[in-house]
Design an enzyme around this catalytic site. Structure first.
Site, PDB file in Angstrom:
ATOM      1  N   GLY A  27       0.911  -0.908  -0.069  1.00  0.00           N
ATOM      2  CA  GLY A  27       0.140  -0.185   0.010  1.00  0.00           C
ATOM      3  C   GLY A  27       0.796   1.246  -0.198  1.00  0.00           C
ATOM      4  O   GLY A  27       2.060   1.256  -0.583  1.00  0.00           O
ATOM      5  N   ARG A  28       0.434   2.401   0.661  1.00  0.00           N
ATOM      6  CA  ARG A  28       0.980   3.415   0.620  1.00  0.00           C
ATOM      7  C   ARG A  28       2.316   3.296   1.143  1.00  0.00           C
ATOM      8  O   ARG A  28       3.531   3.661   0.660  1.00  0.00           O
ATOM      9  CB  ARG A  28       0.469   4.628   1.129  1.00  0.00           C
ATOM     10  CG  ARG A  28      -0.734   5.157   0.531  1.00  0.00           C
ATOM     11  CD  ARG A  28      -1.357   6.426   1.430  1.00  0.00           C
ATOM     12  NE  ARG A  28      -2.696   6.671   1.144  1.00  0.00           N
ATOM     13  CZ  ARG A  28      -3.813   5.973   1.862  1.00  0.00           C
ATOM     14  NH1 ARG A  28      -3.321   5.222   2.748  1.00  0.00           N
ATOM     15  NH2 ARG A  28      -5.020   6.229   1.564  1.00  0.00           N
ATOM     16  N   ILE A  29       2.400   2.979   2.317  1.00  0.00           N
ATOM     17  CA  ILE A  29       3.631   2.923   3.411  1.00  0.00           C
ATOM     18  C   ILE A  29       4.756   1.642   2.515  1.00  0.00           C
ATOM     19  O   ILE A  29       5.863   1.990   2.226  1.00  0.00           O
ATOM     20  CB  ILE A  29       3.589   2.473   4.665  1.00  0.00           C
ATOM     21  CG1 ILE A  29       2.501   3.591   5.351  1.00  0.00           C
ATOM     22  CG2 ILE A  29       4.743   2.176   5.447  1.00  0.00           C
ATOM     23  CD1 ILE A  29       2.130   3.487   6.837  1.00  0.00           C
ATOM     24  N   THR A  46       6.819  -2.607  11.043  1.00  0.00           N
ATOM     25  CA  THR A  46       6.565  -1.350  11.478  1.00  0.00           C
ATOM     26  C   THR A  46       4.919  -1.033  11.332  1.00  0.00           C
ATOM     27  O   THR A  46       4.168  -0.181  11.535  1.00  0.00           O
ATOM     28  CB  THR A  46       6.862  -0.164  10.527  1.00  0.00           C
ATOM     29  OG1 THR A  46       6.997  -0.468   9.098  1.00  0.00           O
ATOM     30  CG2 THR A  46       8.329   0.002  11.040  1.00  0.00           C
ATOM     31  N   ARG A  80       1.758  -3.571  12.627  1.00  0.00           N
ATOM     32  CA  ARG A  80       1.085  -3.986  13.942  1.00  0.00           C
ATOM     33  C   ARG A  80       1.710  -5.162  14.551  1.00  0.00           C
ATOM     34  O   ARG A  80       2.081  -6.085  13.852  1.00  0.00           O
ATOM     35  CB  ARG A  80      -0.457  -4.154  13.717  1.00  0.00           C
ATOM     36  CG  ARG A  80      -1.247  -2.911  13.499  1.00  0.00           C
ATOM     37  CD  ARG A  80      -1.319  -1.964  14.763  1.00  0.00           C
ATOM     38  NE  ARG A  80      -2.112  -0.799  14.415  1.00  0.00           N
ATOM     39  CZ  ARG A  80      -1.487   0.342  14.175  1.00  0.00           C
ATOM     40  NH1 ARG A  80      -0.240   0.604  13.828  1.00  0.00           N
ATOM     41  NH2 ARG A  80      -2.363   1.151  13.936  1.00  0.00           N
ATOM     42  N   GLU A 104       1.509  -3.706  23.604  1.00  0.00           N
ATOM     43  CA  GLU A 104       2.306  -2.433  23.690  1.00  0.00           C
ATOM     44  C   GLU A 104       1.910  -1.730  25.032  1.00  0.00           C
ATOM     45  O   GLU A 104       0.626  -1.323  25.168  1.00  0.00           O
ATOM     46  CB  GLU A 104       2.289  -1.406  22.540  1.00  0.00           C
ATOM     47  CG  GLU A 104       2.763  -1.951  21.048  1.00  0.00           C
ATOM     48  CD  GLU A 104       2.505  -1.231  19.769  1.00  0.00           C
ATOM     49  OE1 GLU A 104       1.981  -0.096  19.849  1.00  0.00           O
ATOM     50  OE2 GLU A 104       2.950  -1.712  18.780  1.00  0.00           O
ATOM     51  N   HIS A 114       6.625   2.080  19.056  1.00  0.00           N
ATOM     52  CA  HIS A 114       5.945   2.598  18.103  1.00  0.00           C
ATOM     53  C   HIS A 114       6.143   4.035  17.833  1.00  0.00           C
ATOM     54  O   HIS A 114       5.276   4.728  17.925  1.00  0.00           O
ATOM     55  CB  HIS A 114       4.422   2.154  18.508  1.00  0.00           C
ATOM     56  CG  HIS A 114       3.557   2.279  17.492  1.00  0.00           C
ATOM     57  ND1 HIS A 114       2.437   1.362  17.669  1.00  0.00           N
ATOM     58  CD2 HIS A 114       3.504   2.804  16.217  1.00  0.00           C
ATOM     59  CE1 HIS A 114       1.486   1.657  16.634  1.00  0.00           C
ATOM     60  NE2 HIS A 114       2.094   2.360  15.554  1.00  0.00           N
TER      61      HIS A 114
HETATM   62  C1  DGY Z   1      -0.735   4.432  12.668  1.00  0.00           C
HETATM   63  O1  DGY Z   1      -1.480   5.561  12.240  1.00  0.00           O
HETATM   64  O2  DGY Z   1      -1.835   3.547  12.424  1.00  0.00           O
HETATM   65  C2  DGY Z   1       0.491   4.381  13.134  1.00  0.00           C
HETATM   66  O3  DGY Z   1       0.658   3.237  13.497  1.00  0.00           O
HETATM   67  C3  DGY Z   1       0.945   5.362  14.412  1.00  0.00           C
HETATM   68  O4  DGY Z   1       2.210   5.530  14.320  1.00  0.00           O
END
Ligand code: DGY
Length: 308
Positions: free
Chosen positions: A155-157, A224, A226, A255, A274
């Site tokens: 996706g975007r990230i 990065t 979940r 967390e 996080h």
């Molecule tokens: C989100 O926005 O879902 C990120 O995990 C926050 O850093």
């Protein structure tokens, strides 16, 4: 005038826009998240909720909030919210997409570099007085340039991390819902496996013992996304057994991890608290989007950034 409960103090001046629009804003100003009882209590007469990924918004909470008609999550993810329960009650849910893409991708890349080049070990050696002299075979790591980067969830990230990988001369593979390699192929070929899928029932423990066994023994896992996407017990076992070279996590389940959590005893592991979106500009931009979502819903308009 509507009543908006904001579960944490937000960077920037976005919350002022709620007040300027004539709404009554109740901001929880304690450093820790509001306890469940407080959430239940404050939502009794709230029209809108601006919440964090640490706030669990489930059917019980929604039942305790008879006036609620807007939920704006201060996150791009929405796994802390029971979307079905919100939908059933006709409450729109908004998120903060786009504005945290680059900050999160930067952090994923920082983790790739940190675990491959053993930055935390080097820093600890300097501070601990363990560094006596430069040595030809001391703290040797793995080259990031020319390595193969496997992006799970483009996706975007994921795409932003892929661009960074290409800039480093990496070969970039991807596995997505409808494109790219199969997950098994990606796991078998990548030197770095970077996770960028939302947490859903389908992705919970996507990286389990079997998936870790498919990775190369020289490969690293980066998360990065979940914490729940990785089976942490299986990850700890893989790290202890040397089945993979290392892991770098910005997210865990739960967390924070308790300091005596067994995962923290595993070798070749970096864990951050996080921090993916944690830059001044990004967190202020997230606040703007969350407030845009609240204002739209209170105005009877569709939220500009709905959760999907
Ligand atoms: C989100 O926005 O879902 C990120 O995990 C926050 O850093």
């Amino acid at each position: 005038m509507a009543r908006v409960f904001v579960t944490r103090r937000l960077p920037g001046d976005a919350v002022e826009r709620l007040r300027a629009a004539g709404h009554e804003v109740d901001v929880w100003t304690e450093p820790l998240a509001p306890p469940r009882e407080t959430l239940l209590d404050r939502l009794a007469d709230a029209d809108a909720l601006l919440c964090m990924l640490t706030d669990v918004v489930d059917a019980e909470l929604l039942d305790a909030a008879p006036r609620l008609h807007a939920i704006a999550n201060y996150a791009v993810g929405s796994d802390n919210i029971d979307l079905e329960a919100a939908r059933a009650r006709g409450i729109p849910v908004g998120v903060t997409p786009g504005v945290l893409t680059d900050a999160t991708a930067d952090l994923a890349f920082a983790l790739i570099l940190a675990i491959a080049r053993r930055l935390p070990e080097g820093e600890a050696a300097v501070r601990g007085g363990e560094w006596k002299t430069w040595g030809p075979d001391w703290l040797l790591g793995r080259d990031v340039h020319d390595a193969t980067l496997g992006i799970v969830g483009r996706g975007r990230i994921g795409s932003a991390v892929a661009r960074r990988g290409e800039g480093f001369g990496m070969t970039v593979l991807h596995h997505g819902r409808s494109s790219g390699l199969s997950l098994d192929e990606l796991l078998a070929q990548a030197d770095f496996v970077s996770l960028h899928v939302p947490l859903t029932p389908e992705t919970r423990h996507l990286i389990d013992a079997a998936a870790l066994a498919r990775m190369r023994s020289t490969a690293y896992l980066i998360n990065t996304a979940r914490g729940g996407v990785v089976d942490q017990e299986a990850l700890a076992a893989a790290l202890h057994a040397g089945a993979i070279a290392g892991a770098a996590l910005d997210v865990t389940d739960p967390e924070p991890l308790p300091p005596d959590h067994p995962l923290l005893d595993a070798p070749n592991l970096i864990v951050l608290p996080h921090l993916g979106s944690a830059t001044h500009a990004t967190r202020a931009a997230m606040a703007d989007l969350a407030v845009d979502n609240v204002l739209a819903a209170l105005d009877g308009r569709p939220m500009p950034h709905p959760a999907t």
